[in-house]
Design a protein around this motif. Sequence first.
Motif, PDB file in Angstrom:
ATOM      1  N   ASN A   1       0.800  -1.223   0.000  1.00 43.79           N
ATOM      2  CA  ASN A   1       0.000   0.000   0.000  1.00 43.79           C
ATOM      3  C   ASN A   1       0.834   1.274   0.000  1.00 43.79           C
ATOM      4  O   ASN A   1       0.288   2.372   0.009  1.00 43.79           O
ATOM      5  N   LYS A   2       2.164   1.155  -0.016  1.00 44.27           N
ATOM      6  CA  LYS A   2       3.043   2.322  -0.140  1.00 44.27           C
ATOM      7  C   LYS A   2       3.916   2.244  -1.392  1.00 44.27           C
ATOM      8  O   LYS A   2       4.770   3.093  -1.604  1.00 44.27           O
TER       9      LYS A   2
ATOM     10  N   ALA B   1       6.388   5.115  -3.240  1.00 43.66           N
ATOM     11  CA  ALA B   1       7.826   4.866  -3.242  1.00 43.66           C
ATOM     12  C   ALA B   1       8.391   4.869  -4.663  1.00 43.66           C
ATOM     13  O   ALA B   1       9.414   5.518  -4.946  1.00 43.66           O
ATOM     14  N   ILE B   2       7.725   4.155  -5.571  1.00 44.70           N
ATOM     15  CA  ILE B   2       8.228   4.100  -6.940  1.00 44.70           C
ATOM     16  C   ILE B   2       8.040   5.438  -7.640  1.00 44.70           C
ATOM     17  O   ILE B   2       8.906   5.879  -8.419  1.00 44.70           O
ATOM     18  N   SER B   3       6.929   6.138  -7.371  1.00 48.48           N
ATOM     19  CA  SER B   3       6.740   7.464  -7.964  1.00 48.48           C
ATOM     20  C   SER B   3       7.812   8.437  -7.485  1.00 48.48           C
ATOM     21  O   SER B   3       8.271   9.301  -8.244  1.00 48.48           O
TER      22      SER B   3
ATOM     23  N   VAL C   1       0.402   9.226  -4.852  1.00 49.10           N
ATOM     24  CA  VAL C   1      -0.518   9.370  -3.716  1.00 49.10           C
ATOM     25  C   VAL C   1      -1.937   8.976  -4.122  1.00 49.10           C
ATOM     26  O   VAL C   1      -2.628   8.241  -3.408  1.00 49.10           O
ATOM     27  N   LEU C   2      -2.397   9.465  -5.279  1.00 53.25           N
ATOM     28  CA  LEU C   2      -3.749   9.151  -5.738  1.00 53.25           C
ATOM     29  C   LEU C   2      -3.916   7.659  -5.976  1.00 53.25           C
ATOM     30  O   LEU C   2      -4.928   7.058  -5.583  1.00 53.25           O
ATOM     31  N   GLY C   3      -2.923   7.033  -6.611  1.00 53.32           N
ATOM     32  CA  GLY C   3      -3.000   5.601  -6.853  1.00 53.32           C
ATOM     33  C   GLY C   3      -3.060   4.796  -5.566  1.00 53.32           C
ATOM     34  O   GLY C   3      -3.873   3.873  -5.425  1.00 53.32           O
ATOM     35  N   ASP C   4      -2.211   5.128  -4.595  1.00 56.97           N
ATOM     36  CA  ASP C   4      -2.202   4.398  -3.323  1.00 56.97           C
ATOM     37  C   ASP C   4      -3.504   4.605  -2.551  1.00 56.97           C
ATOM     38  O   ASP C   4      -4.022   3.666  -1.926  1.00 56.97           O
ATOM     39  N   ARG C   5      -4.041   5.817  -2.560  1.00 58.06           N
ATOM     40  CA  ARG C   5      -5.289   6.071  -1.836  1.00 58.06           C
ATOM     41  C   ARG C   5      -6.458   5.328  -2.478  1.00 58.06           C
ATOM     42  O   ARG C   5      -7.330   4.797  -1.774  1.00 58.06           O
ATOM     43  N   MET C   6      -6.500   5.287  -3.802  1.00 58.92           N
ATOM     44  CA  MET C   6      -7.549   4.530  -4.476  1.00 58.92           C
ATOM     45  C   MET C   6      -7.399   3.037  -4.204  1.00 58.92           C
ATOM     46  O   MET C   6      -8.383   2.316  -4.048  1.00 58.92           O
TER      47      MET C   6
ATOM     48  N   ASP D   1      -7.729  -1.908  -9.465  1.00 58.39           N
ATOM     49  CA  ASP D   1      -7.139  -1.404 -10.710  1.00 58.39           C
ATOM     50  C   ASP D   1      -6.754   0.067 -10.594  1.00 58.39           C
ATOM     51  O   ASP D   1      -6.756   0.802 -11.585  1.00 58.39           O
ATOM     52  N   ALA D   2      -6.406   0.509  -9.388  1.00 58.20           N
ATOM     53  CA  ALA D   2      -6.164   1.927  -9.139  1.00 58.20           C
ATOM     54  C   ALA D   2      -5.091   2.511 -10.051  1.00 58.20           C
ATOM     55  O   ALA D   2      -5.277   3.598 -10.625  1.00 58.20           O
ATOM     56  N   TYR D   3      -3.982   1.812 -10.215  1.00 55.09           N
ATOM     57  CA  TYR D   3      -2.865   2.384 -10.971  1.00 55.09           C
ATOM     58  C   TYR D   3      -3.207   2.593 -12.453  1.00 55.09           C
ATOM     59  O   TYR D   3      -3.046   3.704 -12.974  1.00 55.09           O
ATOM     60  N   PRO D   4      -3.668   1.567 -13.178  1.00 54.24           N
ATOM     61  CA  PRO D   4      -4.030   1.834 -14.581  1.00 54.24           C
ATOM     62  C   PRO D   4      -5.229   2.767 -14.722  1.00 54.24           C
ATOM     63  O   PRO D   4      -5.336   3.481 -15.734  1.00 54.24           O
TER      64      PRO D   4
END
Length: 450
Positions: free
Chosen positions: A141-142, A146-148, A300-305, A312-315
């Motif tokens: 969930n982080k 971290a990668i961003s 941040v947006l991807g992890d929160r979603m 499928d938050a990241y794509p």
Amino acid sequence: MSAGSTDEHRVPVSSGRAWYMVWVLVAAYSLSFADRMVMSLLIDPIKQSFAISDFQVSLLIGAAFALFYVIMGVPCGYLADRINRRNLIVTGILIWSVATAACGIAGSFAAIFIARMIVGAAEATLSPSAYSMISDSFPPNKLGRAISTYVIGNPLGTGAALAIGGSVIAFASSVPFVTLPIVGTIEGWRLVFVALCLPGIILSLLLLLTVREPARRVHPERVGKSVSWLEAPRYIRSHGRAFLFQFGGTCMLSLAVYGSMAWIPAFFIRSHSMPASTIGIYFGVQLGVCGVVGLLLGGVLGDRMLQAGYKDAYPRVMAFAAVLALAPSVSMYLVDSVNLALGLMAFSLMATGLTTGIAAAAVQYITPSHLRGQMGAIYILTASVAGVGLGPTAVAALTQFVFGEEASLRYALAVLAGVSLPLAAVLLTAGLPAYRACVSAQVWPSEEDR
């Protein structure tokens, strides 16, 4: 050494040490982008020195670098799954730094082409190893943040190269030739490449002396087992739709982003009569600020979603960002006002920045721990072929062979963005169901299994 083995160099990573490692890797990634992107600001003096065309310059910017970056990517990813990743990165930094300096003293088109190929081959050691090290140092969930954070090295490095390079070009224009120890007398623009060697040597020593190889997160059933060359392709094939649409959408985004970044300085020089030193500073600052903001917001947006239950938050965030970036990415090349073009560019850089970090996180999130180096390399391979390899050359080909004159560069850039960004949104959206299914099948080892 197998992916599941341990030794005294592989120790659990504390939160503070993990973030320190990330920031050192950010510095390495920044330097890699400075080394690879500074050539975009030196297009005109390089053309004059070697008497070459826009198309030949595009080969130096794109194909020469991308060819060996792609060829060496998967072998380096395989090594990252088997040997000490930190040491692999240190070796790569030293090699690409020397090769960058060689670009500055090359005496012919063939020589600088070969030097660019070596830069590409050596830089292929970095991201597969970095993605793997970061994934082994943070909980799922982080991972996006971290990668961003690591990927902000892209806009920081490119921005620094353009901003500092612009200042050096201003100096070089007043001092056409510079005399250096050992190297001798060289044209002023070549100093940019030679100067980039020293930070690489310093950074490689910092990484070697202060960063430890993190323990690998290995599922219990994988302990003691070696990694096969064929496991990553087999895994992709078993989840074909998820990776087809994810890689396809990422390739379209890379085509838009890297194709435009390589030619934006030339666009402002040709269409708005801006001096190279001036656009270098403007572009560098915007990239360093807007690109970084976009990257961090995307993570941040991807992890929160993800925490809110969107598998499928990241794509999903990537598809949204592609749509958001479309209007400014096309219109910035068509408006007559230079100030409006600069403002639209800032918005475009932030919107496309939302995708860059979580694109890598999206692949790592659906990849078993023992394959993360190879899968990171395959992700880089596909994105690099489309972005670094084809992007700059596609723009040059449209300019030279379709529109027929250098002044039409703006239309080539608008066409590239207008086609690739919508395709990215369509592909990523189409792949969401398959991505969710792949996430459901993925098992992350617990802390006790490390």
